[in-house]
Design an enzyme around this catalytic site. Structure first.
Site, mmCIF file in Angstrom:
data_model
loop_
_atom_site.group_PDB
_atom_site.id
_atom_site.type_symbol
_atom_site.label_atom_id
_atom_site.label_comp_id
_atom_site.label_asym_id
_atom_site.label_seq_id
_atom_site.Cartn_x
_atom_site.Cartn_y
_atom_site.Cartn_z
ATOM 1 N N HIS A 72 0.819 -1.213 0.000
ATOM 2 C CA HIS A 72 0.000 0.000 0.000
ATOM 3 C C HIS A 72 0.853 1.263 0.000
ATOM 4 C CE1 HIS A 72 -3.053 -2.779 2.206
ATOM 5 N NE2 HIS A 72 -3.006 -3.026 0.914
ATOM 6 N N HIS A 135 -9.694 -13.811 6.762
ATOM 7 C CA HIS A 135 -8.897 -13.372 5.620
ATOM 8 C C HIS A 135 -9.076 -14.405 4.516
ATOM 9 C CE1 HIS A 135 -5.345 -12.659 3.069
ATOM 10 N NE2 HIS A 135 -5.413 -11.417 3.518
#
Length: 240
Positions: A72, A135
């Site tokens: 990110h 997840h």
């Protein structure tokens, strides 16, 4: 009471001595926290965590907060402050992970290279924080995932993500999950000594906190996620 829940977890670590014992004599403590894309309430976790470190004799200038970016973008200073709160931001050194400044510390049993952000690799005491939820590949978030792939090189992140093609890499599964096994081997290689993880409700409030051993404490938190969010179905649907 969210603060009481965190304090209770810190006072009753799972399969671990308390931080006030473990961190004695440490001079370079790194706390791994989630980036702006995650709902982990680091601004609630850090104050009691840092207080425990202070009790162990670790001074504020010996503590570094590292934001795990993975792939990110970097944060602005305002975002860093928002994530950990004004007081912690003013007191502690804060760094965004840089995937171009990593050192190789070994390989997992699958041959996955573990290349960790240099300031993390050079810490003499490493703490991972985060919130536990499902997840889609690693089974669940948090635990050593804050380290790997959170603060690793591009090569390590890509190698870890490639395990998603293997059987067992799926939501809500830990045992026999190649991605999670890679993550936890990397955590051992890097020396993650302590975790503080929380479970959130649908309003993003802390309903449970766990602390202690990087795997045993995480598993205890997973039980709470399952109790709250996992549901049995009688059979798979034809179409979803």
């Amino acid at each position: 009471d969210e603060l009481e829940e965190i304090l209770h977890a810190l006072a009753n670590p799972i399969e671990s001595e308390p931080l006030s014992v473990l961190a004695k004599g440490k001079k370079n403590v790194v706390i791994l926290v989630s980036d702006i894309t995650r709902p982990s309430p680091s601004h609630k976790i850090l104050p009691p965590l840092v207080e425990e470190l202070n009790k162990a004799g670790v001074q504020d200038d010996q503590i570094t907060v590292v934001f795990g970016l993975g792939f990110h973008r970097s944060h602005t200073k305002e975002e860093q402050e928002q994530l950990i709160g004004k007081e912690m931001y003013a007191r502690l050194k804060c760094l965004d992970h840089d995937r171009n400044n990593c050192i190789h510390i070994g390989n997992t049993s699958r041959g996955t290279p573990v290349e960790v952000f240099r300031p993390v690799a050079e810490a003499d005491f490493l703490i991972a924080t985060g919130n536990i939820e499902f997840h889609y590949n690693a089974g669940y978030t948090a635990g050593c995932k804050a380290l790997f792939p959170g603060v690793c090189s591009q090569r390590s992140i890509e190698a870890n993500h490639q395990t998603m093609i293997y059987p067992g890499t799926e939501t809500g599964k830990l045992d026999g999950n190649p991605m999670r096994e890679d993550i936890e081997e990397a955590g051992e290689l890097a020396g993650v000594k302590f975790i503080v993880n929380v479970i959130l409700n649908s309003k993003k409030e802390i309903v449970k906190a766990v602390a202690g051993h990087r795997i045993k404490a995480h598993r205890e938190g997973v039980k709470w996620v399952d109790k709250m969010y996992k549901r049995s179905i009688p059979h798979p649907a034809d179409v979803v």
